[in-house]
Write a protein that holds these residues in place. Structure first.
Motif, PDB file in Angstrom:
ATOM      1  N   ARG A  67       0.815  -1.112  -0.119  1.00  0.00           N
ATOM      2  CA  ARG A  67      -0.149  -0.011   0.015  1.00  0.00           C
ATOM      3  C   ARG A  67       0.793   1.199  -0.018  1.00  0.00           C
ATOM      4  NH1 ARG A  67      -3.679   1.852   4.887  1.00  0.00           N
ATOM      5  NH2 ARG A  67      -4.919   3.513   3.716  1.00  0.00           N
ATOM      6  N   MET A  68       0.343   2.223  -0.697  1.00  0.00           N
ATOM      7  CA  MET A  68       1.220   3.553  -0.642  1.00  0.00           C
ATOM      8  C   MET A  68      -0.029   4.540  -0.523  1.00  0.00           C
ATOM      9  SD  MET A  68       3.504   5.503  -3.789  1.00  0.00           S
ATOM     10  CE  MET A  68       4.421   6.832  -3.303  1.00  0.00           C
ATOM     11  N   ALA A  69       0.212   5.398   0.546  1.00  0.00           N
ATOM     12  CA  ALA A  69      -0.925   6.385   0.903  1.00  0.00           C
ATOM     13  C   ALA A  69      -0.330   7.438   1.397  1.00  0.00           C
ATOM     14  CB  ALA A  69      -1.510   5.818   2.323  1.00  0.00           C
ATOM     15  N   ALA A  70      -0.835   8.819   1.025  1.00  0.00           N
ATOM     16  CA  ALA A  70      -0.315  10.075   1.285  1.00  0.00           C
ATOM     17  C   ALA A  70      -0.245  10.401   2.672  1.00  0.00           C
ATOM     18  CB  ALA A  70      -1.378  11.049   0.634  1.00  0.00           C
ATOM     19  N   ASP A  71       0.723  11.121   3.201  1.00  0.00           N
ATOM     20  CA  ASP A  71       0.951  11.443   4.681  1.00  0.00           C
ATOM     21  C   ASP A  71      -0.130  12.376   4.916  1.00  0.00           C
ATOM     22  OD1 ASP A  71       2.849  11.277   6.898  1.00  0.00           O
ATOM     23  OD2 ASP A  71       2.887  13.473   6.659  1.00  0.00           O
ATOM     24  N   PRO A  72      -0.714  12.023   6.143  1.00  0.00           N
ATOM     25  CA  PRO A  72      -2.028  13.173   6.388  1.00  0.00           C
ATOM     26  C   PRO A  72      -1.479  14.480   6.571  1.00  0.00           C
ATOM     27  CG  PRO A  72      -1.799  11.067   7.941  1.00  0.00           C
ATOM     28  CD  PRO A  72      -0.450  10.961   7.129  1.00  0.00           C
ATOM     29  N   ALA A  73      -0.172  14.790   7.313  1.00  0.00           N
ATOM     30  CA  ALA A  73       0.128  16.271   7.175  1.00  0.00           C
ATOM     31  C   ALA A  73       0.390  16.829   5.966  1.00  0.00           C
ATOM     32  CB  ALA A  73       1.727  16.124   8.017  1.00  0.00           C
ATOM     33  N   ALA A  74       0.787  15.997   4.864  1.00  0.00           N
ATOM     34  CA  ALA A  74       1.197  16.435   3.573  1.00  0.00           C
ATOM     35  C   ALA A  74      -0.325  16.751   2.865  1.00  0.00           C
ATOM     36  CB  ALA A  74       1.798  15.400   2.657  1.00  0.00           C
ATOM     37  N   ARG A  75      -1.309  15.947   3.225  1.00  0.00           N
ATOM     38  CA  ARG A  75      -2.685  15.889   2.659  1.00  0.00           C
ATOM     39  C   ARG A  75      -3.230  17.374   3.253  1.00  0.00           C
ATOM     40  NH1 ARG A  75      -5.852  11.287   4.332  1.00  0.00           N
ATOM     41  NH2 ARG A  75      -4.004  10.140   3.403  1.00  0.00           N
ATOM     42  N   ARG A  76      -2.955  17.560   4.387  1.00  0.00           N
ATOM     43  CA  ARG A  76      -3.678  18.962   5.161  1.00  0.00           C
ATOM     44  C   ARG A  76      -3.078  19.953   4.503  1.00  0.00           C
ATOM     45  NH1 ARG A  76      -3.257  15.866   9.620  1.00  0.00           N
ATOM     46  NH2 ARG A  76      -1.256  16.541  10.205  1.00  0.00           N
ATOM     47  N   GLN A  77      -1.707  20.058   4.270  1.00  0.00           N
ATOM     48  CA  GLN A  77      -1.168  21.272   3.686  1.00  0.00           C
ATOM     49  C   GLN A  77      -1.438  21.339   2.525  1.00  0.00           C
ATOM     50  OE1 GLN A  77       3.147  20.648   3.607  1.00  0.00           O
ATOM     51  NE2 GLN A  77       3.550  22.885   3.026  1.00  0.00           N
ATOM     52  N   THR A  78      -1.722  20.355   1.565  1.00  0.00           N
ATOM     53  CA  THR A  78      -2.031  20.552   0.014  1.00  0.00           C
ATOM     54  C   THR A  78      -3.308  21.287   0.074  1.00  0.00           C
ATOM     55  OG1 THR A  78      -0.795  18.765  -0.574  1.00  0.00           O
ATOM     56  CG2 THR A  78      -2.533  19.343  -1.851  1.00  0.00           C
ATOM     57  N   ALA A  79      -4.288  20.615   0.957  1.00  0.00           N
ATOM     58  CA  ALA A  79      -5.755  21.138   1.111  1.00  0.00           C
ATOM     59  C   ALA A  79      -5.784  22.557   1.455  1.00  0.00           C
ATOM     60  CB  ALA A  79      -6.718  20.398   2.074  1.00  0.00           C
TER      61      ALA A  79
END
Length: 100
Positions: A67-79
């Motif tokens: 599995r490869m998943a986006a890091d939650p902190a990176a996802r928040r920053q992008t949003a």
């Protein structure tokens, strides 16, 4: 590794989960780094998931549930960045419409 953007995981037959982190190191170099050993590799173009899973399989025997998943902190920053861009665009459109 400073800016982790993705986590690549796989499990061994005994249920142990192993993880390789993908992100940026010094000088904005794209890196893969294993949390369980000292392995680290610089990525010049694509293939991070494949190389990470290869390491987990060869070094740790982890083959199951890749599995490869986006890091939650990176996802928040992008949003947040996208939200700020949309807000600025809305203000520009509103200003342009009020001028006409």
């Amino acid at each position: 590794m400073r800016g982790v953007t993705h986590r690549i995981t796989a499990t061994r037959e005994d249920g142990t989960v192993f993880e390789v982190r993908y992100g940026y190191g010094r000088g904005r170099r794209r890196l893969l780094g294993c949390r369980h050993c000292d392995w680290q590799e610089r990525i010049t173009h694509g293939g991070a998931r494949h190389k990470g899973l290869d390491h987990l399989a060869q070094a740790h025997g982890a083959l199951g549930s890749p599995r490869m998943a986006a890091d939650p902190a990176a996802r928040r920053q992008t949003a947040l960045i996208m939200l700020a861009c949309c807000a600025v665009a809305a203000v520009v459109v509103w200003w342009a419409a009020s001028q006409g």
